[in-house]
Design a protein around this motif. Structure first.
Motif, PDB file in Angstrom:
ATOM      1  N   GLU A   1       2.731 -24.615  -1.026  1.00 57.77           N
ATOM      2  CA  GLU A   1       3.327 -23.965  -2.201  1.00 57.77           C
ATOM      3  C   GLU A   1       4.170 -22.777  -1.739  1.00 57.77           C
ATOM      4  O   GLU A   1       3.629 -21.782  -1.270  1.00 57.77           O
ATOM      5  CB  GLU A   1       2.229 -23.514  -3.160  1.00 57.77           C
ATOM      6  N   PRO A   2       5.498 -22.842  -1.885  1.00 63.79           N
ATOM      7  CA  PRO A   2       6.345 -21.755  -1.381  1.00 63.79           C
ATOM      8  C   PRO A   2       6.193 -20.446  -2.139  1.00 63.79           C
ATOM      9  O   PRO A   2       6.631 -19.405  -1.640  1.00 63.79           O
ATOM     10  CB  PRO A   2       7.765 -22.314  -1.533  1.00 63.79           C
ATOM     11  N   LEU A   3       5.577 -20.470  -3.314  1.00 59.32           N
ATOM     12  CA  LEU A   3       5.354 -19.231  -4.045  1.00 59.32           C
ATOM     13  C   LEU A   3       4.063 -18.534  -3.601  1.00 59.32           C
ATOM     14  O   LEU A   3       3.735 -17.455  -4.085  1.00 59.32           O
ATOM     15  CB  LEU A   3       5.345 -19.486  -5.545  1.00 59.32           C
ATOM     16  N   ILE A   4       3.336 -19.160  -2.677  1.00 60.61           N
ATOM     17  CA  ILE A   4       2.201 -18.521  -2.017  1.00 60.61           C
ATOM     18  C   ILE A   4       2.533 -18.252  -0.554  1.00 60.61           C
ATOM     19  O   ILE A   4       2.252 -17.181  -0.021  1.00 60.61           O
ATOM     20  CB  ILE A   4       0.924 -19.390  -2.133  1.00 60.61           C
ATOM     21  N   PHE A   5       3.188 -19.229   0.066  1.00 61.05           N
ATOM     22  CA  PHE A   5       3.641 -19.093   1.448  1.00 61.05           C
ATOM     23  C   PHE A   5       5.127 -19.465   1.489  1.00 61.05           C
ATOM     24  O   PHE A   5       5.481 -20.626   1.653  1.00 61.05           O
ATOM     25  CB  PHE A   5       2.832 -20.009   2.373  1.00 61.05           C
ATOM     26  N   PRO A   6       6.013 -18.480   1.302  1.00 66.28           N
ATOM     27  CA  PRO A   6       7.449 -18.779   1.231  1.00 66.28           C
ATOM     28  C   PRO A   6       7.966 -19.474   2.494  1.00 66.28           C
ATOM     29  O   PRO A   6       7.520 -19.176   3.606  1.00 66.28           O
ATOM     30  CB  PRO A   6       8.083 -17.388   1.069  1.00 66.28           C
ATOM     31  N   THR A   7       8.902 -20.380   2.294  1.00 66.79           N
ATOM     32  CA  THR A   7       9.549 -21.036   3.415  1.00 66.79           C
ATOM     33  C   THR A   7      10.472 -20.052   4.131  1.00 66.79           C
ATOM     34  O   THR A   7      10.834 -18.999   3.578  1.00 66.79           O
ATOM     35  CB  THR A   7      10.370 -22.237   2.938  1.00 66.79           C
ATOM     36  N   ASP A   8      10.888 -20.402   5.340  1.00 65.96           N
ATOM     37  CA  ASP A   8      11.814 -19.540   6.081  1.00 65.96           C
ATOM     38  C   ASP A   8      13.126 -19.390   5.320  1.00 65.96           C
ATOM     39  O   ASP A   8      13.715 -18.294   5.288  1.00 65.96           O
ATOM     40  CB  ASP A   8      12.088 -20.115   7.466  1.00 65.96           C
ATOM     41  N   GLU A   9      13.572 -20.471   4.685  1.00 64.54           N
ATOM     42  CA  GLU A   9      14.825 -20.418   3.922  1.00 64.54           C
ATOM     43  C   GLU A   9      14.695 -19.476   2.740  1.00 64.54           C
ATOM     44  O   GLU A   9      15.604 -18.693   2.443  1.00 64.54           O
ATOM     45  CB  GLU A   9      15.206 -21.833   3.449  1.00 64.54           C
TER      46      GLU A   9
END
Length: 388
Positions: free
Chosen positions: A351-359
């Motif tokens: 989940e990118p809203l918990i663990f944001p992606t590099d982008e």
């Protein structure tokens, strides 16, 4: 699921006027020099500490217990008196400021304060320096993107509890297209269907980013330029209204189609309506945190530091993140969640809203604090623009 109602969104009247409660009474908040901040530490005599936090901001099981706190007590023998007595930054400031300004005992050893208000505590000398020797997990695991905020460059007085993003939420089905930038909110077909945050500290960063400002070092001109644009949008009735956390109700009901929003709400909004999207604008979103701090004269400083470090163990950080579902300040917790035997829990690692992606991280920016000298003028202008 936790909401942000009592943390990022509830606006206190004193804050809107740019005045702390002491200043509102004609008493200037008093700076406390470093040699008057510490009290005799009773941590060795008392296996205890008092922890003030916001409501619904810690893991709770079906029996009403708080597993991560209980795990700390089991490991250390330190009992934690946990209180959800922070409902608003300005209200809490009003509660503790008379004591802290006079160098008294604040009755708590640890507290969680939003970054813009944390800057005020640090500048007033109302929080103690942290002993890094007691924080090995923080040193090892703290997210580098959260390690150097403008108000506390070396994190000598604060450690993030949880973090989040101010971006844009919208109903893609109702709109019929994607939103990619804040400027997309000003499209003619969104007239009267857009909401912005009522709080200046909550709204301004995203608005300045949309105009190309560096919010880590924004100028007064940057702030006034953004507020002038919003004034034009208010005059043309493009903005439906200015909100607290009730933007979620507007979006859910269809009264608003797009709005400024917090990442911490987005997972819940999507669960209730899969047509809701959250986007970090192409030009950038605001990364913020709410931080653990030890107030002056705290009676159990070492115990408080041990609790801070407890929450930076990846296993503990993962347990907390799985419940509150904000951005986890411990990236190593992702691997812990990914290894869970529970399918839903393991999915949170992606989940990118918990663990944001590099982008996504490349588009996140941290806003410097509004200085005490700037705040009265900015609040006066913003109050006229937003009608608050």
């Amino acid at each position: 699921m936790v909401t942000t109602l009592t943390r990022r969104s509830v606006i206190g009247a004193a804050g809107l006027l740019g005045l702390g409660p002491l200043a509102a009474c004609g008493i200037a908040p008093a700076y406390v020099p470093a040699d008057r901040r510490a009290a005799p530490d009773r941590s060795e005599q008392d296996n205890a500490l008092v922890f003030s936090n916001w409501t619904q901001y810690i893991d709770v099981d079906d029996s009403g217990n708080r597993p991560t706190l209980e795990g700390f007590t089991e490991r250390t023998g330190i009992e934690v008196a946990y209180s959800e007595d922070i409902n608003d930054n300005d209200e809490f400031f009003g509660k503790v400021s008379p004591v802290l300004a006079q160098g008294g005992d604040p009755g708590r050893d640890l507290m969680v304060i939003s970054d813009w208000m944390a800057a005020r505590y640090v500048s007033l000398g109302w929080v103690q320096s942290l002993d890094r020797a007691n924080l090995p997990n923080v040193t090892r695991y703290l997210d580098p993107q959260l390690a150097h905020p403008a108000f506390d460059r070396d994190r000598g007085h604060s450690v993030p509890w949880q973090s989040g993003i101010t971006g844009i939420a919208y109903n893609r089905k109702a709109l019929g297209r994607e939103i990619r930038s804040t400027a997309d909110l000003w499209a003619p077909d969104l007239k009267g269907r857009v909401t912005l945050f009522a709080g200046m500290d909550e709204a301004l960063g995203l608005l300045m980013l949309a105009q190309g400002a560096d919010i880590s070092a924004f100028t007064a001109d940057d702030a006034h330029r953004a507020m002038a644009q919003v004034q034009k949008l208010v005059d043309s009735r493009h903005i439906r209204r200015f909100t607290g956390n009730d933007y979620t109700s507007d979006l859910a009901s269809g009264a608003a189609v797009a709005c400024q929003a917090y990442s911490g709400d987005a997972i819940q909004l999507r669960a209730e309506n899969p047509d809701i999207e959250f986007v970090v604008p192409e030009e950038g979103g605001e990364l913020w945190s709410e931080s653990l701090m030890i107030p002056d004269r705290a009676a159990h400083k070492r115990n408080a530091e041990l609790l801070i470090d407890h929450y930076y163990q990846p296993e503990v950080a993962a347990e907390l993140a799985a419940f509150v579902q904000y951005i986890c300040p411990v990236p190593a917790a992702r691997e812990v969640l990914a290894g869970s035997s529970d399918e839903e829990t393991a999915a949170l690692a992606e989940e990118p809203l918990i663990f944001p992606t590099d982008e996504m991280r490349a588009r996140l920016h941290t806003m410097r604090d509004v200085t005490p000298a700037e705040r009265p003028e900015f609040h006066q202008v913003w109050g006229q623009v937003a009608g608050v």
